[in-house]
Design an enzyme around this catalytic site. Structure first.
Site, PDB file in Angstrom:
ATOM      1  CD  GLU A   1      -3.006  -0.928   0.140  1.00 28.61           C
ATOM      2  OE1 GLU A   1      -3.281   0.221  -0.255  1.00 28.61           O
ATOM      3  OE2 GLU A   1      -3.522  -1.945  -0.356  1.00 28.61           O
TER       4      GLU A   1
ATOM      5  CD  GLU B   1       5.786 -21.492  10.266  1.00 27.91           C
ATOM      6  OE1 GLU B   1       5.882 -21.991  11.400  1.00 27.91           O
ATOM      7  OE2 GLU B   1       4.865 -20.729   9.940  1.00 27.91           O
TER       8      GLU B   1
END
Length: 308
Positions: A93, A124
């Site tokens: 954003e 992960e």
């Protein structure tokens, strides 16, 4: 029976805060729809409230991040699973909202940003991948790394922070577990006390909400320190559609004190660069407006006070 009980107790003692089985929600699967949703809603409220005690640590982190970025550094996000996705969303954003350059934003997401669903779970644990990414992007002393992990112990994320520290970068660790190693491994540790989850271990819920709120606040303050706001207006915004172009006209009118036609003309001449358009309405040429803004790191308020 005794062996099973002891084993279960050991597991509970080892579990992080986000993994705790909260017995307040025993029988949740059989609750009424209204009670079920109320429990989730209250969990979201607790999650946002968890950010409040971290106002001062977030402010200190933002100041240090801004210093690195003003020195030419890049903003790096690191994470895995839900936490990594939340970090990636914040990074995504910054360009449209504040005009922050994409080449100054790096996202290190376990499994990669284009991973198919399900890849996150195994990725992960890949410590080497994180170290390789830090090295591949030449992360160094000018850069700031924001690492996010609900447990605070995700191997990929911890490894990224350790490698970034070794490279001289600034590191910020955001996690939802008071004992998370991320809090002590990073230069700035941000603990969001959102646990335990209503649905045990589902960190896309409370932890994810708290992380999103904290990242919203942190990155917005950083961008303000970089001069990407004027009053509460997004003067670095990219006006890339009709709605945003209309907003850009209103912003220029508000700051420059002109009518819509004047704002529209200046925006069109400047390629819809709001900051340049404001200076042009105030009498500068486009070339001079760009020069002034470059001399003050794009800070419009400083540009309006420029005496050179």
């Amino acid at each position: 029976m005794t062996m099973v009980f002891n084993y279960g107790r050991e597991i509970r003692e080892m579990a992080s805060g986000t993994e705790v089985f909260d017995m307040r929600f025993a029988g949740l699967d059989q609750w009424s729809d209204a009670d079920f949703l109320t429990a989730l809603w209250e969990g979201q409220i607790r999650a946002v409230a968890a950010v409040g005690p971290m106002i001062e640590p977030l402010a200190h982190a933002a100041a240090d991040i801004a210093d690195r970025l003003l020195g030419g550094g890049r903003l790096v996000y690191a994470g895995a699973g839900t936490s990594g996705t939340v970090a990636w969303q914040d990074a995504k954003e910054l360009g449209g909202t504040f005009g922050w350059p994409e080449d100054k934003t790096i996202v290190l997401l376990a499994g990669g940003v284009d991973s198919a669903p399900g890849v996150f779970n195994s990725a992960e644990d890949d410590r080497d991948a994180a170290q390789n990414e830090i090295s591949r992007h030449n992360i160094g002393p000018k850069d700031a790394v924001i690492a996010v992990a609900a447990s605070g112990s995700t191997p990929f994320t911890l490894s990224a922070v350790q490698a970034a520290n070794n490279a001289g970068a600034l590191t910020i660790g955001i996690c939802n577990n008071a004992d998370g190693a991320l809090l002590t491994h990073a230069h700035h540790g941000i603990f969001l006390d959102s646990a335990p989850e209503v649905v045990a271990g589902s960190t896309r819920m409370g932890a994810g909400t708290a992380q999103k709120a904290a990242l919203n606040m942190l990155s917005t303050l950083v961008m303000n320190k970089l001069g990407r706001l004027f009053d509460n207006l997004m003067v670095g915004m990219r006006a890339e559609n009709i709605k945003l172009q209309g907003r850009a006209v209103r912003i220029v009118c508000h700051i420059a004190g002109c009518d819509g036609d004047g704002a529209q003309a200046a925006l069109e001449q400047s390629g819809f660069d709001i900051r340049c358009a404001v200076l042009m309405v105030r009498g500068q040429t486009l070339r001079k407006a760009k020069e002034i803004l470059a001399s003050v790191n794009g800070n419009l308020r400083a540009a309006l006070e420029y005496k050179g």
